[in-house]
Design a protein around this motif. Structure first.
Motif, short mmCIF file in Angstrom:
data_model
loop_
_atom_site.label_atom_id
_atom_site.label_comp_id
_atom_site.label_asym_id
_atom_site.label_seq_id
_atom_site.Cartn_x
_atom_site.Cartn_y
_atom_site.Cartn_z
N PRO A 36 0.84 -1.21 0.00
CA PRO A 36 0.00 0.00 0.00
C PRO A 36 0.87 1.25 0.00
O PRO A 36 1.94 1.28 0.62
N LEU A 37 0.42 2.29 -0.67
CA LEU A 37 1.21 3.51 -0.75
C LEU A 37 1.46 4.13 0.62
O LEU A 37 2.52 4.71 0.87
N HIS A 38 0.49 4.01 1.54
CA HIS A 38 0.72 4.59 2.86
C HIS A 38 1.85 3.86 3.58
O HIS A 38 2.65 4.50 4.29
N ALA A 39 1.96 2.55 3.38
CA ALA A 39 3.06 1.80 3.99
C ALA A 39 4.39 2.16 3.33
O ALA A 39 5.42 2.26 4.01
N LEU A 40 4.37 2.35 2.02
CA LEU A 40 5.58 2.76 1.31
C LEU A 40 6.05 4.12 1.81
O LEU A 40 7.25 4.33 2.06
N ASN A 41 5.13 5.07 1.96
CA ASN A 41 5.51 6.40 2.46
C ASN A 41 6.18 6.33 3.81
O ASN A 41 7.20 6.99 4.06
N GLU A 42 5.60 5.55 4.70
CA GLU A 42 6.15 5.46 6.05
C GLU A 42 7.52 4.80 6.06
O GLU A 42 8.42 5.23 6.79
N GLU A 43 7.70 3.78 5.22
CA GLU A 43 9.00 3.10 5.16
C GLU A 43 10.05 4.01 4.52
O GLU A 43 11.20 4.06 4.98
N LEU A 44 9.67 4.72 3.47
CA LEU A 44 10.62 5.65 2.86
C LEU A 44 11.02 6.72 3.87
O LEU A 44 12.21 7.07 3.97
N ASP A 45 10.07 7.24 4.61
CA ASP A 45 10.38 8.28 5.59
C ASP A 45 11.32 7.75 6.67
O ASP A 45 12.23 8.46 7.11
N ARG A 46 11.11 6.50 7.06
CA ARG A 46 12.00 5.89 8.05
C ARG A 46 13.43 5.82 7.55
O ARG A 46 14.39 5.95 8.33
N ARG A 47 13.59 5.69 6.22
CA ARG A 47 14.91 5.62 5.60
C ARG A 47 15.43 7.00 5.18
O ARG A 47 16.49 7.10 4.56
N GLY A 48 14.67 8.05 5.48
CA GLY A 48 15.09 9.39 5.08
C GLY A 48 14.90 9.66 3.60
O GLY A 48 15.62 10.47 3.01
N LEU A 49 13.89 9.02 2.99
CA LEU A 49 13.65 9.12 1.55
C LEU A 49 12.20 9.53 1.29
O LEU A 49 11.36 9.52 2.19
N ALA A 50 11.91 9.86 0.03
CA ALA A 50 10.54 10.24 -0.33
C ALA A 50 10.36 10.13 -1.84
O ALA A 50 11.32 10.21 -2.62
N LEU A 51 9.11 9.93 -2.25
CA LEU A 51 8.74 10.08 -3.65
C LEU A 51 8.65 11.57 -3.97
O LEU A 51 8.26 12.37 -3.12
N ALA A 52 8.98 11.94 -5.20
CA ALA A 52 8.97 13.35 -5.58
C ALA A 52 7.57 13.91 -5.71
O ALA A 52 7.36 15.12 -5.54
N ASN A 53 6.60 13.05 -6.01
CA ASN A 53 5.22 13.51 -6.19
C ASN A 53 4.30 12.31 -6.02
O ASN A 53 4.72 11.16 -6.25
N MET A 54 3.07 12.58 -5.66
CA MET A 54 2.10 11.50 -5.52
C MET A 54 0.69 12.08 -5.43
O MET A 54 0.51 13.29 -5.26
N GLY A 55 -0.30 11.20 -5.57
CA GLY A 55 -1.69 11.61 -5.40
C GLY A 55 -2.05 11.74 -3.95
O GLY A 55 -1.22 11.53 -3.05
#
Length: 430
Positions: free
Chosen positions: A84-103
């Motif tokens: 799920p995108l919400h899980a991806l966001n949280e995991e990326l944030d934990r790693r200090g990362l992010a998608l450049a854009n999203m819905g």
């Protein structure tokens, strides 16, 4: 066998078999089994499409066991298709990362979001498919392949599941960043006079017109050097939960029972809008809570037609007398090179119309669709529309190439369904 029902409750199917594969190998087994028994096979997501794009009467694959980060490197992260995108966001944030854009909706799976062309809004950065650098997919012969360039890559990024079953997606990512969010009411007429300035001035522009009023809510999101200035917990709850969901849901219910009250309700809502500003982690700004069930139609049009599209939509609503509770949402994106992206080859503007699930209004959608079609519009693949392959061939320059690739890769229509037969044409040979 239990039926699959989508989030809005307007699409359902009872498949012959349901499986929950936990690996690409298990997806491949399902594809081979479907081919042997003459059944079709589809991988569904979380059901946030309003169309029947994910349905099948054959083997329905549920993605709940295909989740999590599989690999990561410098500037990229590979995730299982059902993440799920919400899980991806949280995991990326934990790693200090992010998608450049999203819905703004994060309930979708990674694969489901890119396959239907989920796009968000951005001046320079496109939708999720434009941030994909690699796909892992199971083909009709049961083989597992990885694609990162060429025709198959450009076709399959927004592939509607018609070319194969995605099992993993690799996204381009960047260091985590803050977004400054400013919300302010603005007159509809002023927006029409300043559209070019608005779309060029902000990293991410999103605005909502309240039908039966001259008021829009404009959301401007721009990168911010910090420090973070998140809204207080009560303010976040008040805006995102109570006002935009609890109170709005009650207003929709009243409007459904007493349609004549809708203009007054929208007028009250317009007067309640105020200016606010905060800065927070990017995904917390991009995303919204959406608990009120609705039906939606959205069209992408050439950006230079946006003012005309909005004027005609406003005039349609005013002369029709339809009670429209939900705001009309407008977003923009740069051109995309994914063949079936709604932004393929042109700067695009998106006009999205919603209706309360308990008060559908087909005439409203039909009227707006007529406007968008006349302006060369492309319907969102996961949202309601009536277009077919004959129309879509005329608005997608690479549509014929996509169909040829589909015939080559899936000659027996293993991955087809009724929706794809309408928008792409029947794929079974003979």
């Amino acid at each position: 066998m239990d039926a699959f029902v989508n989030w809005a409750g307007n699409q359902s199917v009872t498949p012959a078999e349901v499986r929950a594969p936990a690996s690409a190998a298990e997806v491949a087994d399902a594809v081979r089994d479907a081919a042997k028994t003459g059944r079709r096979v589809r991988m569904t997501g979380t059901g946030h499409s309003f169309t029947g794009v994910a349905l099948t009467d054959g083997i329905l694959l549920r993605p709940g066991a295909l989740t999590g980060v599989l690999d990561a490197g410098d500037g990229w992260v590979k995730v299982a298709a059902g993440t799920p995108l919400h899980a991806l966001n949280e995991e990326l944030d934990r790693r200090g990362l992010a998608l450049a854009n999203m819905g703004d909706i994060t309930a979708q799976t990674a694969a489901g979001a890119i396959q239907t062309g989920t796009h968000g809004t951005g001046r320079h950065v496109g939708g999720l498919a434009d941030q994909v650098v690699e796909l892992e997919m199971v083909l009709a012969d049961g083989s597992v392949t990885t694609v990162r360039e060429g025709d198959l890559f450009d076709a399959a990024r927004v592939g509607l599941g018609a070319l194969g079953v995605l099992t993993a997606v690799t996204f381009r990512v960047e260091p985590a960043f803050l977004l400054r969010n400013r919300r302010e009411p603005m007159a509809f007429s002023r927006i029409l006079d300043t559209l070019d300035d608005l779309t060029e001035a902000d990293d991410h522009l999103d605005f909502f017109w309240l039908p039966h009023t001259d008021t829009c809510l404009v959301k401007r999101n721009n990168r911010d050097a910090g420090p973070a200035r998140p809204p207080a917990a009560f303010k976040r709850w008040l805006d995102n939960v109570f006002l935009e969901n609890t109170l709005f849901g009650a207003a929709c219910a009243v409007g459904a029972r007493f349609p004549g009250a809708v203009p007054a309700i929208n007028g009250i809502s317009a007067r309640m809008l105020g200016t606010s500003e905060c800065a927070d982690t990017s995904y917390k700004i991009f995303t919204s809570v959406r608990e009120v069930r609705f039906l939606e139609m959205e069209y992408a049009i050439p950006r230079h037609h946006l003012a005309q599209a909005l004027r005609e939509t406003r005039d349609l609503v005013e002369r029709s007398g339809w009670p429209i509770t939900f705001p009309v949402e407008v977003r923009v994106t740069p051109p995309s090179d994914a063949w079936l992206s709604t932004a393929y080859g042109r700067p695009s503007a998106y006009v999205a119309c919603h209706v309360y699930r308990q008060a559908p209004n087909p005439a409203y959608f039909e009227g707006v669709e007529e406007i968008m079609v006349r302006l060369g519009g492309r319907p969102h693949w996961g949202k309601l529309h009536t277009r077919d392959a004959d129309y879509l061939r005329g608005v997608y320059p690479r549509f014929g190439d996509f169909l040829a690739l589909r015939r080559e890769m899936d000659p027996d229509g293993l991955f087809s369904n009724d929706y794809l037969d309408r928008v792409l044409g029947a794929s079974r040979e003979g």
